[in-house]
Design a protein around this motif. Structure first.
Motif, PDB file in Angstrom:
ATOM      1  N   LEU A   1      12.470  11.124 -10.096  1.00 51.31           N
ATOM      2  CA  LEU A   1      11.884  10.432 -11.101  1.00 51.31           C
ATOM      3  C   LEU A   1      13.040   9.397 -11.708  1.00 51.31           C
ATOM      4  O   LEU A   1      12.946   8.257 -11.898  1.00 51.31           O
ATOM      5  CB  LEU A   1      11.888  11.120 -12.318  1.00 51.31           C
ATOM      6  CG  LEU A   1      11.535  10.707 -13.780  1.00 51.31           C
ATOM      7  CD1 LEU A   1      10.052  10.045 -13.767  1.00 51.31           C
ATOM      8  CD2 LEU A   1      11.338  11.691 -14.933  1.00 51.31           C
ATOM      9  N   THR A   2      14.372   9.880 -11.645  1.00 46.93           N
ATOM     10  CA  THR A   2      15.576   8.802 -12.072  1.00 46.93           C
ATOM     11  C   THR A   2      15.446   7.552 -11.082  1.00 46.93           C
ATOM     12  O   THR A   2      15.574   6.466 -11.483  1.00 46.93           O
ATOM     13  CB  THR A   2      16.620   9.652 -12.169  1.00 46.93           C
ATOM     14  OG1 THR A   2      16.602  10.763 -12.925  1.00 46.93           O
ATOM     15  CG2 THR A   2      17.833   8.714 -12.421  1.00 46.93           C
ATOM     16  N   ALA A   3      15.246   7.866  -9.873  1.00 49.63           N
ATOM     17  CA  ALA A   3      15.475   6.714  -8.903  1.00 49.63           C
ATOM     18  C   ALA A   3      14.202   5.860  -9.016  1.00 49.63           C
ATOM     19  O   ALA A   3      14.411   4.598  -9.049  1.00 49.63           O
ATOM     20  CB  ALA A   3      15.518   7.158  -7.432  1.00 49.63           C
ATOM     21  N   GLY A   4      12.998   6.554  -9.193  1.00 56.96           N
ATOM     22  CA  GLY A   4      11.823   5.570  -9.409  1.00 56.96           C
ATOM     23  C   GLY A   4      11.759   4.759 -10.676  1.00 56.96           C
ATOM     24  O   GLY A   4      11.536   3.463 -10.397  1.00 56.96           O
ATOM     25  N   LEU A   5      12.366   5.351 -11.606  1.00 60.12           N
ATOM     26  CA  LEU A   5      12.350   4.408 -12.862  1.00 60.12           C
ATOM     27  C   LEU A   5      13.396   3.260 -12.768  1.00 60.12           C
ATOM     28  O   LEU A   5      13.407   2.258 -13.085  1.00 60.12           O
ATOM     29  CB  LEU A   5      12.590   5.217 -14.108  1.00 60.12           C
ATOM     30  CG  LEU A   5      11.481   6.072 -14.714  1.00 60.12           C
ATOM     31  CD1 LEU A   5      12.014   7.113 -15.550  1.00 60.12           C
ATOM     32  CD2 LEU A   5      10.165   5.407 -14.812  1.00 60.12           C
ATOM     33  N   ARG A   6      14.461   3.882 -11.989  1.00 63.74           N
ATOM     34  CA  ARG A   6      15.559   2.725 -11.814  1.00 63.74           C
ATOM     35  C   ARG A   6      15.038   1.616 -10.756  1.00 63.74           C
ATOM     36  O   ARG A   6      15.365   0.373 -11.240  1.00 63.74           O
ATOM     37  CB  ARG A   6      16.745   3.289 -11.151  1.00 63.74           C
ATOM     38  CG  ARG A   6      17.963   2.470 -11.069  1.00 63.74           C
ATOM     39  CD  ARG A   6      19.289   3.016 -10.329  1.00 63.74           C
ATOM     40  NE  ARG A   6      19.665   4.497 -10.608  1.00 63.74           N
ATOM     41  CZ  ARG A   6      19.506   5.603 -10.135  1.00 63.74           C
ATOM     42  NH1 ARG A   6      18.939   5.608  -8.898  1.00 63.74           N
ATOM     43  NH2 ARG A   6      19.887   6.666 -10.860  1.00 63.74           N
ATOM     44  N   ALA A   7      14.134   1.921 -10.097  1.00 61.35           N
ATOM     45  CA  ALA A   7      13.755   0.867  -9.215  1.00 61.35           C
ATOM     46  C   ALA A   7      12.639  -0.184  -9.951  1.00 61.35           C
ATOM     47  O   ALA A   7      12.811  -1.263  -9.535  1.00 61.35           O
ATOM     48  CB  ALA A   7      13.045   1.382  -7.873  1.00 61.35           C
TER      49      ALA A   7
ATOM     50  N   LEU B   1       4.355   6.731  -9.357  1.00 62.94           N
ATOM     51  CA  LEU B   1       5.551   7.125  -9.051  1.00 62.94           C
ATOM     52  C   LEU B   1       5.291   8.697  -8.563  1.00 62.94           C
ATOM     53  O   LEU B   1       5.115   9.406  -9.120  1.00 62.94           O
ATOM     54  CB  LEU B   1       6.497   7.286 -10.241  1.00 62.94           C
ATOM     55  CG  LEU B   1       7.698   7.915  -9.841  1.00 62.94           C
ATOM     56  CD1 LEU B   1       8.591   7.161  -8.788  1.00 62.94           C
ATOM     57  CD2 LEU B   1       8.681   7.660 -11.041  1.00 62.94           C
ATOM     58  N   PRO B   2       5.373   8.934  -7.090  1.00 65.00           N
ATOM     59  CA  PRO B   2       5.405  10.186  -6.579  1.00 65.00           C
ATOM     60  C   PRO B   2       6.595  10.876  -6.688  1.00 65.00           C
ATOM     61  O   PRO B   2       7.744  10.606  -6.376  1.00 65.00           O
ATOM     62  CB  PRO B   2       5.019   9.830  -5.220  1.00 65.00           C
ATOM     63  CG  PRO B   2       5.664   8.554  -4.759  1.00 65.00           C
ATOM     64  CD  PRO B   2       5.416   7.750  -6.065  1.00 65.00           C
ATOM     65  N   LEU B   3       6.399  12.099  -7.156  1.00 64.83           N
ATOM     66  CA  LEU B   3       7.653  13.150  -7.331  1.00 64.83           C
ATOM     67  C   LEU B   3       7.353  14.198  -6.519  1.00 64.83           C
ATOM     68  O   LEU B   3       6.063  14.899  -6.417  1.00 64.83           O
ATOM     69  CB  LEU B   3       7.781  13.561  -8.721  1.00 64.83           C
ATOM     70  CG  LEU B   3       7.792  12.721  -9.846  1.00 64.83           C
ATOM     71  CD1 LEU B   3       8.213  13.227 -11.193  1.00 64.83           C
ATOM     72  CD2 LEU B   3       9.159  11.639  -9.469  1.00 64.83           C
TER      73      LEU B   3
ATOM     74  N   VAL C   1       2.941  10.616 -10.770  1.00 68.29           N
ATOM     75  CA  VAL C   1       3.161  10.354 -12.246  1.00 68.29           C
ATOM     76  C   VAL C   1       2.904   8.899 -12.356  1.00 68.29           C
ATOM     77  O   VAL C   1       3.541   8.160 -11.581  1.00 68.29           O
ATOM     78  CB  VAL C   1       4.576  10.530 -12.726  1.00 68.29           C
ATOM     79  CG1 VAL C   1       5.030  10.180 -13.834  1.00 68.29           C
ATOM     80  CG2 VAL C   1       4.873  12.179 -12.575  1.00 68.29           C
ATOM     81  N   TYR C   2       2.332   8.400 -13.510  1.00 60.00           N
ATOM     82  CA  TYR C   2       2.008   7.050 -13.836  1.00 60.00           C
ATOM     83  C   TYR C   2       2.546   6.619 -14.704  1.00 60.00           C
ATOM     84  O   TYR C   2       2.926   7.193 -15.818  1.00 60.00           O
ATOM     85  CB  TYR C   2       0.363   6.918 -14.037  1.00 60.00           C
ATOM     86  CG  TYR C   2      -0.361   7.260 -12.943  1.00 60.00           C
ATOM     87  CD1 TYR C   2      -0.523   6.256 -11.784  1.00 60.00           C
ATOM     88  CD2 TYR C   2      -0.796   8.491 -12.656  1.00 60.00           C
ATOM     89  CE1 TYR C   2      -1.230   6.544 -10.660  1.00 60.00           C
ATOM     90  CE2 TYR C   2      -1.563   8.873 -11.510  1.00 60.00           C
ATOM     91  CZ  TYR C   2      -1.950   7.870 -10.538  1.00 60.00           C
ATOM     92  OH  TYR C   2      -2.832   8.161  -9.368  1.00 60.00           O
ATOM     93  N   VAL C   3       3.270   5.314 -14.564  1.00 62.05           N
ATOM     94  CA  VAL C   3       4.239   4.601 -15.489  1.00 62.05           C
ATOM     95  C   VAL C   3       3.416   3.687 -16.024  1.00 62.05           C
ATOM     96  O   VAL C   3       3.328   2.644 -15.296  1.00 62.05           O
ATOM     97  CB  VAL C   3       5.602   4.270 -14.723  1.00 62.05           C
ATOM     98  CG1 VAL C   3       6.663   3.531 -15.612  1.00 62.05           C
ATOM     99  CG2 VAL C   3       6.147   5.663 -13.810  1.00 62.05           C
TER     100      VAL C   3
ATOM    101  N   PRO D   1       0.761  -1.174   0.093  1.00 63.11           N
ATOM    102  CA  PRO D   1       0.030  -0.081   0.028  1.00 63.11           C
ATOM    103  C   PRO D   1       0.898   1.188   0.190  1.00 63.11           C
ATOM    104  O   PRO D   1       1.778   1.391   0.955  1.00 63.11           O
ATOM    105  CB  PRO D   1      -0.829  -0.252   1.245  1.00 63.11           C
ATOM    106  CG  PRO D   1      -0.093  -1.055   2.153  1.00 63.11           C
ATOM    107  CD  PRO D   1       0.761  -1.998   1.235  1.00 63.11           C
ATOM    108  N   GLY D   2       0.747   2.150  -1.068  1.00 65.79           N
ATOM    109  CA  GLY D   2       1.505   3.228  -1.046  1.00 65.79           C
ATOM    110  C   GLY D   2       0.901   4.705  -0.919  1.00 65.79           C
ATOM    111  O   GLY D   2       1.396   5.695  -1.288  1.00 65.79           O
TER     112      GLY D   2
END
Length: 354
Positions: free
Chosen positions: A70-76, A32-34, A45-47, A11-12
């Motif tokens: 954003l960079t960290a979230g996409l990397r995850a 993805l929260p920024l 942001v929705y990926v 749950p996020g």
């Protein structure tokens, strides 16, 4: 993408307090929260995962904190900004559009926006004092109040932001491989606000149009025929008829009961219009005066910057809606002021008799 779904899919979306985190919404779809430099704190942001690479719904604020998140979230998620293929932006506000040109520069992705909001990007290039001053004078604000408000913007400057690559129109099917998306033109918050409907998963990606807690403001009327509130209210029934299983807003948290939320929003706007109509029946009023009377404190004293702009805009929006209904008219100034029409009086008398 190789991802640790067990680690990321809990749950996020805290319902009370806390900060959202990277969350799996559905297979292949992530929230993805920024971070934002001010309220409401985050933009979601929705990926969307595809075989060609990720696509994004919205982009976030253009600062180093947002870019790092954003960079960290996409990397995850096992991917990179450089792999992004497209950015579909719900509207032109800088917490949604801001990073889009930077993502395009890093990846070659296309950026898409409604044409009306592409035109609105030009406004951000103007100095914020010019924009606020024009709005306050349009509302009939006293000149000393205008000067005080503009003094708070000393040192600020406009933002020269690059345009999108393409425009999205109502009922268009964006080219996102493996996803059944349809754009829905939902004006009100901005002239060209878009939602995205995924019929396969029955998901409504709602941008700022339908937040679960907040009643978003409307854009300032552009001319005498513009009725942002009426346009907004006109979108609600068609969206309810979609019967989404989940609404994914760009702030706060997702929710399931769209019917109840639409009822709450419609009641809130109806109450504001009724209050404004009651104040108009007391006699002519400027939008500036009305903006103060609509506040619980009864005054605009102490308001500065964005809160002042939002409060005055709200008054102009409600007055424009009453004008569209034939219940109010704007008289030229200086200062310009608003009066009730006989139609407003007849409506009030009918309501009283009923």
């Amino acid at each position: 993408m190789s991802i640790d779904e067990e680690r990321l899919s809990g749950p996020g979306w805290p319902l009370k307090g806390g900060r959202p985190r990277l969350t799996r919404v559905r297979p292949g779809l992530w929230s993805l929260p920024l971070p934002l430099p001010g309220p409401p704190g985050d933009v979601l942001v929705y990926v969307l995962e595809t075989d060609a690479g990720p696509y994004l719904i919205d982009a976030g604020w253009n600062n180093e904190e947002g870019w790092a998140a954003l960079t960290a979230g996409l990397r995850a998620l096992g991917t990179r900004v450089e792999d992004v293929r497209g950015v579909l932006v719900t509207h032109s506000h800088l917490d949604h559009y801001g990073l889009a040109p930077r993502i395009r520069e890093a990846s070659g992705a296309w950026v898409a926006l409604h044409a009306l909001d592409d035109a609105a990007l030009v406004e951000f290039r103007h100095h914020p004092a010019l924009r606020l001053g024009a709005l306050l004078r349009r509302a009939g604000a006293p000149e000393d109040a205008v000067r005080r408000a503009l003094d708070d913007l000393a040192g600020r400057s406009g933002v020269d932001i690059a345009p999108p690559d393409r425009h999205l129109s109502d009922r268009e099917r964006p080219d996102v491989p493996g996803w059944d998306l349809t754009t829905l033109w939902t004006p009100g918050h901005t002239p060209g606000h878009l939602c995205f409907w995924d019929s396969r998963h029955r998901l409504l990606l709602a941008g700022d149009h339908l937040l679960p807690r907040t009643k978003v403001g409307m854009h300032a009327p552009r001319d005498e025929d513009d009725d942002p509130l009426g346009d907004y209210l006109g979108t609600l029934d068609p969206l309810m008829r979609l019967r989404p299983d989940l609404v994914l807003p760009a702030h706060e948290y997702p929710y399931t009961d769209l019917v109840t939320r639409v009822g709450e929003l419609r009641d809130a706007h109806t109450a504001r219009v009724a209050t404004t109509a009651s104040l108009l029946r007391e006699g002519p009023v400027t939008a500036w005066q009305l903006a103060g009377r609509l506040r619980r404190s009864g005054t605009l004293a102490g308001l500065r910057g964005f809160p002042l702009r939002a409060t005055v805009t709200r008054a102009l929006v409600i007055l424009a809606h009453l004008r569209r209904l034939g219940a109010a008219r704007e008289e030229p100034g200086p200062p310009p002021h608003w009066t009730a029409t006989p139609l407003l009086e007849r409506c009030a008398e009918a309501a009283f008799r009923s």
